[in-house]
Write an enzyme that holds these catalytic residues in place. Structure first.
Site, mmCIF file in Angstrom:
data_model
loop_
_atom_site.group_PDB
_atom_site.id
_atom_site.type_symbol
_atom_site.label_atom_id
_atom_site.label_comp_id
_atom_site.label_asym_id
_atom_site.label_seq_id
_atom_site.Cartn_x
_atom_site.Cartn_y
_atom_site.Cartn_z
ATOM 1 N N LYS A 189 0.874 -1.305 0.520
ATOM 2 C CA LYS A 189 -0.106 0.187 -0.003
ATOM 3 C C LYS A 189 1.194 1.374 -0.281
ATOM 4 O O LYS A 189 0.379 2.512 -0.384
ATOM 5 C CB LYS A 189 -0.910 -0.348 1.415
ATOM 6 C CG LYS A 189 -0.287 -0.473 2.505
ATOM 7 C CD LYS A 189 -0.033 1.026 3.285
ATOM 8 C CE LYS A 189 0.605 0.882 4.206
ATOM 9 N NZ LYS A 189 0.674 2.069 5.159
ATOM 10 N N THR A 246 -3.902 5.709 3.866
ATOM 11 C CA THR A 246 -3.152 5.545 3.373
ATOM 12 C C THR A 246 -2.713 6.815 2.429
ATOM 13 O O THR A 246 -1.884 7.409 2.034
ATOM 14 C CB THR A 246 -2.103 4.331 3.159
ATOM 15 O OG1 THR A 246 -2.177 3.474 3.882
ATOM 16 C CG2 THR A 246 -0.316 5.538 2.702
#
Lengths: 336, 336
Positions: A189, A246
Site C-alpha cells: 500500500k 494511506t
C-alpha cells in the site's frame, strides 16, 4: 506482562502506548542511547511522535538484553532496511527462547525479498511469527483514537495471544492466519500511496485518485494471489482498509513524498529533509522484483519505480497509466 | 449522435457535458421549464452544478417529446424517488422503440425495492438496460478532470455502445455484465458514506473511519452476493472505488449529511436546507429491507437507519458498531 518493543519510531511508540494502557510493562529499544535517555526523561518522542505524552509503565534502552532479556512477548517494528541487522543484535536474547514474536514493520528485505516474519524465522527461529497491520495512522492510535487492525499467524494460538495482549477499549484486533496477505497489504500500500500522492501533486481530482487506488488494490491482490495469500485478506483491514487511509489521509508519509514528487521536487531533495522513513520508496523496487519473479503485471508499481529510480517524469508516468487501452473491467481493465 | 439525458441535476449535467465533448447532440430534460430556460440562456446550472460553463451542443427542455423523440440513446439520471413517475412521462417517446438506455441513477424504488434498470424494463420494456457507476464527483467530471467508471449490461453490445458513446480523453469507461453489482455498489455506498460522515462529525479519526468503510465494503458485497452480484464487481470502480471517494472526499453530499448528524443537527434541519438530494437517506430503508428479504446481516446499515428513522443518538449508534465482540476477521469480524 513484560513486553519488548523493538523500534522507537512513531508506530513502535504508538503500539508501546497501546500495550501500556493495557497494564503491560513495556520496554522500548532504539539505536540511539542518548536520544532514548531524553525520551525517558521528558516522556516525549519529539523526533518520531511529537506532541504525545508517553504515559504508563514504559522504559527505553539501546541495550537488547535490558529490553528483551526477560520479555514474555516481542513486538518488532524497525524500518525494513535495518530489520535483519537489528534482529541479529537481539539473537542472543530472543532466539530459541520460544517467546511469541510479532512484526509490525512494513516492507521487504532488499535483495532477498523476504518478508519480516520470514526474517524472524531466519534470525530467531520463531516457528509461528505473527504480523500486525491495518489502517493505523500512528498519532491517532497513540492518542487513543479508535483503531482496528488485523493480526495473523499460522498458529491460531499465537494470533489469539497477541489479540489479548493488544486489544482494548480503543484498539480492536481481528485475528487470521494469512500472514503473507497481511504483510503484503501493509508493504505494498505504501507504493500505491506514492502513486496517489503523485496524482494529488499533479492536481488531479478525487475521481482519478479513486480509480488509481482501485487499480492499486487489484494489483496488490493479484501479486498476493501469486504468492499464496488469500483474496479475502486484501478485502479487509490490512488490505483496502489500510490502502484507503494511506492514500486519502494527508497524514501519510508515503503520500506526502508522492505529492511532492508530483509538484516537481526531486526524490533526493525530499528524502534529504525527512526524519522518518517513507517505506514505499524502498518497497517499490522489491515489489517490482517480486512481481517479475511471480510473473504478475503491476503497471502502477512499474511507473512509480520508473519515477523513483529511472528518472521518468511524473507526467509521463501518469500518462502511461491513464493511456492504457480501455477494456472490460474484469479482464484487468479498471480493476487491473 | 442524438442523445437524451433525462435529469438536469449535477451528475446528469456532468454526463451531458461529457457527451457533448464527444461531439454528440445532447438534449437534457428537467421538470422545471422556467428554470431550464434560464439554464439555456446563461449556459449555467446554478442550482445543481454551480460555476461550470455548459458548453457544446446542449439543449434543455421540460417536454419529453422534444428531448427524446428522435434520440438514438437515452441516459436516465433522475433521483430515485422520481424515477418511475418520470419514466412514465417518457413512455410514449421511449417505450418499445428499442433505443439503448442507460441508468446513472443511484438508489432503489421505495416499497418495491426495484433497481433503476428494472424500472426501465417495467416502464419502457428495455430488454438489456445498462447501468453506469464509479468514483465520480460531478463537478470534477464536468470540468474534464479524469474520471473512470464502469458500465454494465447483460448485452455486451449495449455495454460497448455506451462505452463508445461516453469514452473520451478524460472519461474512461470499463465494461462488464454485472448490472446488479454495479447498481448495488452505487446505491449502497451512499448509506456507508452517511456512517462515515457521522464518524467524522463525532471527531473520530481516519483509522476508525477506514475500519468502518472496510466493514461497509464487506456489507455491500455480502448483500450483493445474496442478490446474485459478483464479488469482483465490488472490488472494482463501482464498488470500493466509488466507496472510498464518497467516504473520504469532503465533496460528497451523503458524507456531509452524516457529518452534520454527527455534530448533533437533526435530519429535518439538514434536509430542509439542501437543494440536492442525499440519496443515502432514502436508500437506507430500502437497503435494510433488501437485507431482511435476503437474510443478510448489515450492522452498519441498521445503525444508520436507526439514526435516520428511529431517533437513535449518533453516539449510541457508533458505540453499538464499535462494541461488537472482536472476532476472527474472516468470520465477519472487521471485514464483516
Amino acid at each position: 506482562m513484560k513486553v519488548a518493543v523493538i523500534g522507537d519510531g512513531g508506530w513502535g511508540s504508538a503500539l508501546a502506548l497501546t500495550l501500556a494502557r493495557n497494564g503491560h510493562a513495556v520496554r522500548i529499544w532504539g539505536p540511539d542511547a542518548a536520544y532514548l535517555a531524553d525520551v525517558a526523561r521528558t516522556r516525549e518522542n519529539p523526533r518520531f511522535l511529537p506532541g504525545v505524552k508517553m504515559e504508563g509503565d514504559l522504559g527505553w534502552s539501546a541495550d537488547p538484553e535490558s529490553v528483551a532479556g526477560d520479555a514474555e512477548a516481542v513486538v518488532f517494528v524497525v524500518p525494513s532496511q535495518f530489520a535483519r541487522a537489528t534482529m541479529k543484535r537481539f539473537a542472543g536474547t530472543v532466539a530459541g527462547r520460544g517467546v511469541p514474536a510479532l512484526s509490525a514493520t512494513k516492507g521487504f528485505e532488499e535483495g532477498t525479498l523476504r518478508r519480516m516474519t520470514e526474517l524472524m524465522r531466519d534470525e530467531w527461529g520463531v516457528a509461528a511469527p505473527a504480523a500486525l497491520s491495518g489502517p493505523s495512522i500512528a498519532p491517532e492510535t497513540a492518542r487513543g483514537v479508535p483503531t482496528a487492525v488485523a493480526v495473523a499467524s499460522a498458529d491460531a494460538g499465537v494470533a489469539a495471544f497477541f489479540q489479548r495482549l493488544f486489544a482494548g477499549e480503543t484498539f480492536r484486533v481481528y485475528t487470521g492466519d494469512d500472514v503473507t496477505g497481511v504483510e503484503l497489504g501493509g508493504a505494498l500500500k505504501n507504493v500505491i500511496a506514492l502513486a496517489a500522492g503523485i496524482c494529488d501533486g499533479l492536481g488531479y481530482g478525487h475521481n482519478a485518485k479513486a480509480a488509481l487506488v482501485t487499480r492499486g488494490a487489484a494489483e496488490i491482490a493479484r501479486l498476493g494471489a501469486a504468492m499464496g495469500a488469500r483474496a479475502e485478506t486484501f478485502a479487509g483491514l490490512s488490505g483496502i482498509g489500510d490502502l484507503m487511509v494511506t492514500c486519502f489521509s494527508p497524514q501519510s508519509r508515503n503520500h506526502t513524498v508522492g505529492e511532492r514528487l508530483g509538484k516537481g521536487e526531486t526524490l533526493e531533495g525530499i528524502l534529504g529533509g525527512m526524519v522518518q522513513v517513507a517505506e514505499g520508496v524502498r518497497t517499490c523496487a522489491s515489489a517490482l522484483a517480486l512481481a517479475k519473479k511471480h510473473g504478475v503485471e503491476v503497471p502502477i508499481v512499474e511507473q512509480v519505480d520508473a519515477v523513483l529510480h529511472g528518472g521518468r517524469d511524473v507526467r509521463e508516468a501518469v500518462r502511461r497509466l491513464m493511456g492504457r487501452p480501455a477494456r472490460a473491467e474484469r479482464d484487468g481493465g479498471a480493476a487491473g
